[in-house]
Write an enzyme that holds these catalytic residues in place. Sequence first.
Site, PDB file in Angstrom:
ATOM      1  N   GLU A  49     -13.935   2.297   4.197  1.00 37.34           N
ATOM      2  CA  GLU A  49     -14.127   0.241   3.164  1.00 37.34           C
ATOM      3  C   GLU A  49     -14.076  -0.290   4.860  1.00 37.34           C
ATOM      4  OE1 GLU A  49     -10.255   0.520   1.037  1.00 37.34           O
ATOM      5  OE2 GLU A  49     -11.423   2.054  -0.304  1.00 37.34           O
ATOM      6  N   ASP A  60      -1.167  -5.446   2.334  1.00 45.08           N
ATOM      7  CA  ASP A  60      -1.654  -3.928   3.942  1.00 45.08           C
ATOM      8  C   ASP A  60       0.644  -3.726   5.155  1.00 45.08           C
ATOM      9  OD1 ASP A  60      -3.676  -3.832   3.607  1.00 45.08           O
ATOM     10  OD2 ASP A  60      -4.237  -5.723   4.650  1.00 45.08           O
TER      11      ASP A  60
END
Length: 260
Positions: A49, A60
């Site tokens: 990724e 995140d």
Amino acid sequence: MNKINQLFAEQQATGRKLLSLYFCAGCPTLEGTGEVIKTLQRRGIDMIEVGMPFSDPLADGPVIQSAGTVALKNGMTTDILFRQLREIKDEVTIPLVWMGYLNIVMHHGYENFFRQCVEAGISGVIIPDLPFQDYLDIVKPLADRFDLRVIMMITPETSEERIRFIDENTDGFIYMVSSASITGAQSSFGEAKLEYFRHINGMHLKNPRMIGFGISNKQTLESAQANAAGAIIGSKFVTLLRETGNAETAINQLYQALEQ
């Protein structure tokens, strides 16, 4: 065949558990993307990724947010990333999955963005803040035309009805988030998370699943791989890559951590 579909077809035929890694493009250095990808491929990683840094990364945790800040300060842009990926496209045989936020895609225009993904050798995209109805109405028809897989996430908070709807309307694999929180390494998965894994297993979905968020050692890796096609590691590898500044050293240290 799309590389993602090919990978999971091989996985289902052999039963071999997969390992995918996430890293943030442009961190620790602006021009290091290609070397990181080639190193990880050579060291046996099954899928990568490639994270595109964004100024407001909702999903995140602090590790990846910090890496994104470094990458943006280094000057990373989507155009630079696409150029870097095009330069190594002929050397990459494993699936690359672009991961980033919807504003970036919309800024380029959906069709233009997906065309550039294909030109750069990307097999799929993860857009955490993409509304599912927009996916069905706008994104899926374009992604299908370009043979790109749009990977959707599920969490312990996702209803069974929603999970089945996602399963019916996507292809490639389902990203099974281990918890409803932000990204970040964990030392172990408790009984509640293991029960969540078992529950999803019992749904017998058509799409294979990869478990991510919190995987950093032997216990969490084995728990994930026992309950899915494989595991995705992000924060742990991002930390090692920043600390060492070298993909080879970082992957060596990650493999060591996964044995403990």
